[in-house]
Design an enzyme around this catalytic site. Structure first.
Site, short mmCIF file in Angstrom:
data_model
loop_
_atom_site.label_atom_id
_atom_site.label_comp_id
_atom_site.label_asym_id
_atom_site.label_seq_id
_atom_site.Cartn_x
_atom_site.Cartn_y
_atom_site.Cartn_z
N ASP A 130 13.43 -4.62 0.70
CA ASP A 130 12.04 -4.60 0.35
C ASP A 130 11.63 -4.29 -0.93
O ASP A 130 12.71 -3.96 -1.91
CB ASP A 130 11.67 -3.31 1.32
CG ASP A 130 10.19 -3.00 1.09
OD1 ASP A 130 9.39 -3.60 1.15
OD2 ASP A 130 9.91 -1.51 0.67
N LEU A 131 10.49 -4.46 -1.48
CA LEU A 131 10.42 -4.38 -2.94
C LEU A 131 9.86 -2.84 -3.33
O LEU A 131 10.71 -2.26 -3.95
CB LEU A 131 9.07 -5.16 -3.53
CG LEU A 131 8.91 -5.46 -4.62
CD1 LEU A 131 9.93 -5.70 -5.70
CD2 LEU A 131 7.67 -6.52 -5.22
N ASP A 132 8.56 -2.63 -2.76
CA ASP A 132 7.86 -1.18 -3.30
C ASP A 132 8.65 -0.26 -2.47
O ASP A 132 8.70 -0.05 -1.50
CB ASP A 132 6.44 -1.31 -2.86
CG ASP A 132 5.84 0.18 -3.07
OD1 ASP A 132 6.39 0.84 -4.07
OD2 ASP A 132 5.15 0.33 -2.45
N THR B 230 6.29 0.85 -7.12
CA THR B 230 4.72 0.41 -7.59
C THR B 230 3.76 1.19 -6.68
O THR B 230 2.62 0.91 -6.96
CB THR B 230 4.90 -1.09 -7.33
OG1 THR B 230 5.48 -1.49 -5.92
CG2 THR B 230 5.30 -1.99 -8.15
N LYS C 234 2.27 2.70 2.43
CA LYS C 234 3.48 2.37 2.08
C LYS C 234 4.06 0.99 3.08
O LYS C 234 3.93 1.42 4.23
CB LYS C 234 4.62 3.06 1.95
CG LYS C 234 4.40 4.08 0.70
CD LYS C 234 5.61 5.01 0.37
CE LYS C 234 5.23 5.69 -1.18
NZ LYS C 234 6.19 6.72 -1.32
N GLY C 235 4.19 0.09 2.44
CA GLY C 235 4.72 -1.22 3.33
C GLY C 235 3.44 -1.93 4.16
O GLY C 235 3.81 -2.70 4.96
N SER D 226 8.83 -8.53 1.63
CA SER D 226 8.04 -7.49 1.15
C SER D 226 6.63 -7.89 1.57
O SER D 226 6.47 -9.02 1.87
CB SER D 226 7.90 -7.58 -0.58
OG SER D 226 6.76 -6.95 -1.04
N ALA D 227 5.84 -6.83 1.96
CA ALA D 227 4.45 -7.24 2.39
C ALA D 227 3.47 -7.49 1.18
O ALA D 227 2.35 -8.16 1.30
CB ALA D 227 3.94 -5.81 2.98
N SER D 228 3.99 -7.38 0.13
CA SER D 228 3.28 -7.71 -1.13
C SER D 228 2.79 -9.12 -1.62
O SER D 228 3.71 -9.87 -1.33
CB SER D 228 3.73 -7.12 -2.46
OG SER D 228 3.06 -7.41 -3.39
N LYS E 121 4.63 -6.05 8.72
CA LYS E 121 5.59 -5.11 9.16
C LYS E 121 4.86 -4.14 9.96
O LYS E 121 3.78 -3.66 9.74
CB LYS E 121 6.40 -4.54 8.30
CG LYS E 121 7.35 -5.10 7.28
CD LYS E 121 7.85 -4.57 6.17
CE LYS E 121 8.25 -5.47 5.23
NZ LYS E 121 8.73 -4.86 3.85
N GLU F 52 15.05 -0.83 3.41
CA GLU F 52 13.65 -0.61 3.43
C GLU F 52 13.29 0.95 3.28
O GLU F 52 14.12 1.70 3.52
CB GLU F 52 13.30 -0.89 4.92
CG GLU F 52 12.43 -2.05 5.18
CD GLU F 52 10.96 -1.97 4.56
OE1 GLU F 52 10.62 -1.01 4.22
OE2 GLU F 52 10.35 -3.16 4.43
N ASP F 53 12.11 1.25 2.77
CA ASP F 53 11.76 2.67 2.49
C ASP F 53 10.88 3.02 3.46
O ASP F 53 10.33 4.21 3.59
CB ASP F 53 11.20 2.78 1.18
CG ASP F 53 10.07 2.09 0.84
OD1 ASP F 53 9.61 1.12 1.20
OD2 ASP F 53 8.95 2.87 0.15
P1 B16 Z 1 -0.23 -6.31 -2.45
P2 B16 Z 1 6.50 -3.41 0.11
C1 B16 Z 1 4.02 -3.02 -0.03
O1 B16 Z 1 5.15 -3.43 -0.68
C2 B16 Z 1 3.45 -1.87 -0.45
O2 B16 Z 1 4.21 -0.73 -0.22
C3 B16 Z 1 2.03 -1.57 0.21
O3 B16 Z 1 1.46 -0.29 -0.31
C4 B16 Z 1 1.01 -2.78 -0.30
O4 B16 Z 1 -0.27 -2.45 0.34
C5 B16 Z 1 1.58 -3.94 0.13
O5 B16 Z 1 2.97 -4.02 -0.19
C6 B16 Z 1 0.80 -5.05 -0.30
O6 B16 Z 1 0.88 -5.36 -1.65
O7 B16 Z 1 -1.50 -5.67 -2.40
O8 B16 Z 1 0.73 -6.33 -3.86
O9 B16 Z 1 -0.14 -7.76 -1.74
O10 B16 Z 1 6.90 -2.22 0.27
O11 B16 Z 1 6.35 -4.36 1.45
O12 B16 Z 1 7.49 -4.34 -0.73
MG MG Z 2 8.32 -0.62 0.66
#
Ligand code: B16
Ligand code: MG
Length: 226
Positions: A10-12, A18, A46-47, A115-117, A146, A170-171
């Site tokens: 996972d990233l964040d 972040t 988060k996530g 990652s969800a980002s 997720k 994963e966190d």
């Molecule tokens: P973005 P992860 C997630 O990252 C963050 O934990 C979450 O807070 C954020 O809303 C989501 O990515 C989407 O991010 O706005 O950059 O698309 O933990 O899945 O790496």
């Molecule tokens: Mg995360």
């Protein structure tokens, strides 16, 4: 015995923190709407995807808005968030991550991001880690967020490994559920109290050795089977 061929990160909260930049940007937006929320509430984001995060904040504030306005608000929040991302440096990579990634490379273990980002690629580029990842599955490539396992299943398939041959780091609670439902080995990065449903939890990657982790996981899997 586990036959691990890939690790998906996972990233964040795993590679970088972040969440603190998400918090500042979301809070700025929320305050403009007359809503406030604490760092404790921020934990719940988060996530969670961008749009779902906005919907949660609006719910906390009891505010209802239409779809077009939601899009306008998430775009504004993201522009502020990207201002922080643009200033990130490799010093922000969380402790132990680089040596751990290098040890995977030495062992021929494939490395992916899950990652969800939707900002995963610019973030990895900014911190100089883009070339370490053989697969990048992010919020731009999945339909289901997720705890749905889609992001990790697609990652396994792009890396050409079976879910059971993959460890997910994963966190977020929902991220661990996604990995377990996808049939991967789930390692929580953070606190046992939140991630206790993972196969194993590590506080971070500081002094973490892949071989030692694998030994622990092998013992855990054996005790689960017996
Ligand atoms: P973005 P992860 C997630 O990252 C963050 O934990 C979450 O807070 C954020 O809303 C989501 O990515 C989407 O991010 O706005 O950059 O698309 O933990 O899945 O790496
Ligand atoms: Mg995360």
């Amino acid at each position: 015995m586990l036959n691990i061929k890939a690790c998906i990160f996972d990233l964040d909260g795993v590679i970088v923190d972040t969440a603190k930049y998400h918090f500042v940007a979301w809070r700025r937006l929320a305050n403009e709407l007359g809503i406030d929320f604490t760092e404790r509430e921020n934990e719940k984001l988060k996530g969670v995807s961008r749009i779902k995060s906005l919907e949660l904040i609006l719910k906390w504030g009891g505010v209802e808005i239409d779809k077009n306005r939601k899009k306008e608000l998430t775009d504004r929040k993201n522009a502020w968030y990207l201002e922080h991302i643009a200033k990130m440096t490799p010093n922000e990579i969380l402790p132990g991550v680089i040596p751990f990634l290098k040890s995977l490379q030495e062992r021929g273990i494939k490395v992916g991001l899950g990652s969800a980002s939707k900002n995963a690629v610019p973030i990895l580029r900014q911190i100089g880690l883009l070339e370490h990842f053989g697969s990048i599955m992010d919020g731009t490539k999945v339909v289901n967020g997720k705890p749905h396992p889609e992001v990790f299943l697609k990652g396994c398939s792009e890396l050409n490994v079976l879910p059971a041959q993959c460890i997910v780091f994963e966190d977020a609670e929902k991220g661990i559920t996604a990995a377990l439902d996808g049939g991967m080995i789930a390692v929580g990065v953070g606190s046992e109290s939140v991630l206790g449903h993972a196969h194993f939890v590590i506080p971070d990657f500081k002094n973490m050795e892949f071989d030692v982790l694998l030994e622990i996981l092998n013992e855990k899997m054996l005790s689960i089977r017996n």
